[in-house]
Design a protein around this motif. Structure first.
Motif, PDB file in Angstrom:
ATOM      1  N   ASN A  46       0.848  -1.189   0.000  1.00 20.76           N
ATOM      2  CA  ASN A  46       0.000   0.000   0.000  1.00 20.76           C
ATOM      3  C   ASN A  46       0.884   1.240   0.000  1.00 20.76           C
ATOM      4  O   ASN A  46       1.948   1.265   0.610  1.00 20.76           O
ATOM      5  CB  ASN A  46      -0.895   0.020   1.245  1.00 20.76           C
ATOM      6  CG  ASN A  46      -1.735   1.281   1.337  1.00 20.76           C
ATOM      7  OD1 ASN A  46      -2.526   1.560   0.451  1.00 20.76           O
ATOM      8  ND2 ASN A  46      -1.550   2.045   2.393  1.00 20.76           N
ATOM      9  N   GLU A  47       0.466   2.279  -0.707  1.00 19.42           N
ATOM     10  CA  GLU A  47       1.160   3.570  -0.696  1.00 19.42           C
ATOM     11  C   GLU A  47       0.164   4.643  -0.321  1.00 19.42           C
ATOM     12  O   GLU A  47      -0.908   4.758  -0.927  1.00 19.42           O
ATOM     13  CB  GLU A  47       1.774   3.870  -2.060  1.00 19.42           C
ATOM     14  CG  GLU A  47       2.591   5.155  -2.060  1.00 19.42           C
ATOM     15  CD  GLU A  47       3.410   5.337  -3.330  1.00 19.42           C
ATOM     16  OE1 GLU A  47       4.007   6.428  -3.480  1.00 19.42           O
ATOM     17  OE2 GLU A  47       3.451   4.418  -4.162  1.00 19.42           O
ATOM     18  N   ASP A  48       0.519   5.451   0.694  1.00 18.56           N
ATOM     19  CA  ASP A  48      -0.418   6.482   1.122  1.00 18.56           C
ATOM     20  C   ASP A  48      -0.196   7.777   0.341  1.00 18.56           C
ATOM     21  O   ASP A  48       0.661   7.855  -0.542  1.00 18.56           O
ATOM     22  CB  ASP A  48      -0.339   6.704   2.640  1.00 18.56           C
ATOM     23  CG  ASP A  48       1.004   7.247   3.102  1.00 18.56           C
ATOM     24  OD1 ASP A  48       1.760   7.797   2.273  1.00 18.56           O
ATOM     25  OD2 ASP A  48       1.313   7.124   4.302  1.00 18.56           O
ATOM     26  N   THR A  49      -0.946   8.796   0.693  1.00 20.81           N
ATOM     27  CA  THR A  49      -0.940  10.039  -0.082  1.00 20.81           C
ATOM     28  C   THR A  49       0.307  10.885   0.111  1.00 20.81           C
ATOM     29  O   THR A  49       0.547  11.816  -0.646  1.00 20.81           O
ATOM     30  CB  THR A  49      -2.172  10.893   0.277  1.00 20.81           C
ATOM     31  OG1 THR A  49      -2.159  11.151   1.698  1.00 20.81           O
ATOM     32  CG2 THR A  49      -3.457  10.177  -0.094  1.00 20.81           C
ATOM     33  N   HIS A 249      -0.761   6.454  11.166  1.00 16.89           N
ATOM     34  CA  HIS A 249      -1.008   5.912   9.828  1.00 16.89           C
ATOM     35  C   HIS A 249      -2.201   4.952   9.844  1.00 16.89           C
ATOM     36  O   HIS A 249      -2.357   4.162  10.783  1.00 16.89           O
ATOM     37  CB  HIS A 249       0.231   5.167   9.330  1.00 16.89           C
ATOM     38  CG  HIS A 249       1.478   5.996   9.354  1.00 16.89           C
ATOM     39  ND1 HIS A 249       1.823   6.853   8.338  1.00 16.89           N
ATOM     40  CD2 HIS A 249       2.462   6.105  10.289  1.00 16.89           C
ATOM     41  CE1 HIS A 249       2.977   7.451   8.638  1.00 16.89           C
ATOM     42  NE2 HIS A 249       3.371   7.020   9.812  1.00 16.89           N
ATOM     43  N   GLN A 250      -2.974   4.993   8.776  1.00 15.87           N
ATOM     44  CA  GLN A 250      -4.104   4.085   8.627  1.00 15.87           C
ATOM     45  C   GLN A 250      -3.602   2.706   8.221  1.00 15.87           C
ATOM     46  O   GLN A 250      -2.964   2.556   7.183  1.00 15.87           O
ATOM     47  CB  GLN A 250      -5.062   4.607   7.556  1.00 15.87           C
ATOM     48  CG  GLN A 250      -6.334   3.800   7.408  1.00 15.87           C
ATOM     49  CD  GLN A 250      -7.228   3.919   8.631  1.00 15.87           C
ATOM     50  OE1 GLN A 250      -7.483   5.013   9.116  1.00 15.87           O
ATOM     51  NE2 GLN A 250      -7.697   2.785   9.142  1.00 15.87           N
ATOM     52  N   LYS A 286      -5.274   4.394  14.554  1.00 16.68           N
ATOM     53  CA  LYS A 286      -4.114   4.611  13.686  1.00 16.68           C
ATOM     54  C   LYS A 286      -2.862   3.977  14.306  1.00 16.68           C
ATOM     55  O   LYS A 286      -2.711   3.917  15.522  1.00 16.68           O
ATOM     56  CB  LYS A 286      -3.859   6.119  13.497  1.00 16.68           C
ATOM     57  CG  LYS A 286      -5.021   6.898  12.881  1.00 16.68           C
ATOM     58  CD  LYS A 286      -5.185   6.568  11.410  1.00 16.68           C
ATOM     59  CE  LYS A 286      -6.335   7.355  10.797  1.00 16.68           C
ATOM     60  NZ  LYS A 286      -6.069   8.791  10.745  1.00 16.68           N
TER      61      LYS A 286
END
Length: 399
Positions: A46-49, A249-250, A286
Motif C-alpha cells: 500500500n502507498e499512502d498520499t 497511519h491508517q 491509527k
C-alpha cells in the motif's frame, strides 16, 4: 559528495501464533533515493498520499521475513520547488493525538514568535525556544506533546512532536521524519522538515541541537558527524535515512480487533494520554509510527521485552571509503585499548611503545570522516609526534 548506505531488516516471529506486520519501505525524498531493494514478498502493498510505501506480512510461528535496501544519500537541493496542494498543506497542519495543537501550544507559538512575520524566522525562533527549554532523556515516561510540555524531558520523538505542533499552530507545514543514523544496529532517530514556499522542505533537528549543545559527550566516539548546534536548523550531517514520514497511519489491511483476556501481564505505555500496549493497540484507530515497522501478535502471552520483538532487527551501514575508515577505527581502537589494559596490568614497556601507532590511526579516522575534527586533529598530531619520536629512538638504537 553523494554516499550510499545499505539498510537491512529482519523479523522472526517469536510467538506460538501468527504475527501481522506492517513494514515501511524507505521513501524517496530530496535527501535519499532507494536504488536497490530485495525483500520477502509481502501479502499486500500500500502507498499512502504522502509517499509512505507499506508492505504487509502475515508471519507464521518461527518464520522470518527479510528486507534489504541500497540507498543513495543525496546532498543536493531540488531543481524545482515542490508545490503543496491544499490537501497536503492541511495534512501537515493537522492536530493529532501525538502532535496535539491545543490552546497551550498555540499560546506558546504566538508568544515565542510575537512580532515576527517571516515563516522561516518564526520556525527558527521555535527551534531556539525548544533547545533552550527542553532536555533530552531516554527513555521517555510517556509519548505525546501534552506530556512533553509538562515534563520538559523526552527523546528525539518528543522533541519532533512538539516542534511540529508549534509550527502547525502558526500555519507552517511541518512533518516528522522517522528513521535512523548510519553506523550500526538500532540507531533510531526522529526529526522534522518544514515547508517554506521559497525553499521547499528543509530539515530541522531540535533534539540533536539540544544534545550537542549540552551533552556532546554522547556523540564523542560515535560513527557520525556532529554539527554546531545552531546548524541543525536547515541542515543535517548527511548520515541518516528515513523509514517513514509523519505519524498516525491508517493500517491497510485493517488492524485486527485485539481481545486481551488479561491485561495484567502487559506493560502499558502512555501515548497521547492513554495506556497503550505495543502490538495490541492503535492510537485512535491509527498506527502511531513506523520505525520501521508495527505489528499485531495473536498470542495472548506478552512479548519478551526485547527490541527485536517489537521493532525487528535492523542495521544501517555506510559503504566504500566511509565503511573502510570505520573498520580501521574499530580495529585500531580495540588494539589501542588492549595495549593500554595489558600495559597497566603488566608494565611491559614494549606495549607503551606500540600504543601510539593504533591510537594515531584511531584519531586519524575521525579527521578523515570529519567527525569532531578540532579535537581529533590535535590528538592525531600528538600521537603522530609520539610515533615519530619512538621510531627515531628505535632507529638510533639499531644504529
Amino acid at each position: 559528495m553523494d554516499n550510499k548506505v545499505v539498510y537491512t531488516f529482519q523479523y522472526k516471529n517469536p510467538t506460538s501464533a501468527n504475527v501481522y506486520l506492517w513494514l515501511a519501505t524507505p521513501p524517496d525524498t530530496k535527501h535519499q533515493q532507494v536504488i536497490n531493494e530485495k525483500k520477502t514478498p509481502p501479502c499486500q502493498k500500500n502507498e499512502d498520499t504522502i509517499g509512505n510505501k507499506i508492505s504487509f506480512y502475515e508471519i507464521k510461528p518461527n518464520e522470518t521475513i527479510k528486507a534489504s535496501y541500497k540507498i543513495q544519500l543525496l546532498n543536493n537541493t531540488e531543481d524545482t520547488l515542490p508545490e503543496l496542494t491544499q490537501e497536503e498543506k492541511n495534512y501537515y497542519l493537522r492536530s493529532t493525538p501525538m502532535v496535539c495543537v491545543n490552546e497551550e501550544v498555540r499560546d506558546i507559538a504566538s508568544l515565542v514568535t510575537k512580532g515576527v512575520e517571516n515563516p522561516k524566522e518564526q520556525a527558527k525562533l521555535l527551534f531556539f525556544y525548544i533547545v533552550k527549554n527542553y532536555k533530552y532523556k531516554f527513555p521517555p515516561k510517556a509519548r505525546g506533546v501534552t506530556h512533553f510540555l509538562k515534563s520538559k524531558k523526552g527523546d528525539c520523538g518528543e522533541f519532533s512532536f512538539l516542534f511540529a505542533a508549534l509550527c502547525r499552530a502558526i500555519e507552517i507545514p511541518c512533518r516528522i521524519m522517522v528513521g535512523a543514523f548510519t553506523g550500526g544496529n538500532h540507531r533510531a532517530h526522529v526529526w522534522n522538515e518544514i515547508y517554506l514556499e521559497q525553499e521547499g522542505w528543509i530539515p530541522v533537528d531540535t533534539s540533536m541541537a539540544a544534545t550537542v549543545k549540552r551533552q556532546l559527550w554522547r556523540y564523542f566516539f560515535s560513527p557520525f558527524q556532529t554539527l554546531f548546534w545552531k546548524t541543525y536548523f536547515g541542515k543535517t550531517e548527511h548520515q541518516r535515512i528515513v523509514f517513514s514520514i509523519d505519524t498516525e497511519h491508517q493500517p491497510v489491511p485493517a488492524y485486527p480487533k485485539a481481545i486481551v483476556q488479561n491485561k495484567q501481564p502487559y506493560s502499558p505505555f502512555d501515548i497521547a494520554g492513554e495506556p497503550f500496549i505495543w502490538g495490541k493497540d492503535l492510537v485512535q484507530n491509527k498506527i502511531p509510527y513506523f520505525q520501521p515497522m508495527y505489528l499485531y501478535y495473536e498470542d495472548q502471552k506478552p512479548l519478551k521485552d526485547r527490541t527485536e520483538n517489537f521493532l525487528g532487527l535492523w542495521n544501517v551501514q555506510e559503504t566504500g571509503k566511509q565503511k573502510l575508515t570505520l573498520l580501521v577505527r574499530s580495529i585500531s581502537g580495540y588494539i589501542a585499548l588492549l595495549f593500554a589494559i595489558f600495559y597497566f596490568s603488566t608494565n611491559w614497556d614494549l606495549l607503551s611503545i606500540l600504543f601510539p601507532f593504533p591510537a594515531f590511526l584511531f584519531c586519524l579516522s575521525f579527521v578523515i570522516r570529519k567527525e569532531r575534527v578540532l579535537f581529533f586533529s590535535f590528538a592525531t598530531v600528538f600521537f603522530g609526534i609520539i610515533m615519530l619520536l619512538v621510531s627515531m629512538g628505535a632507529i638510533s638504537t639499531i644504529l
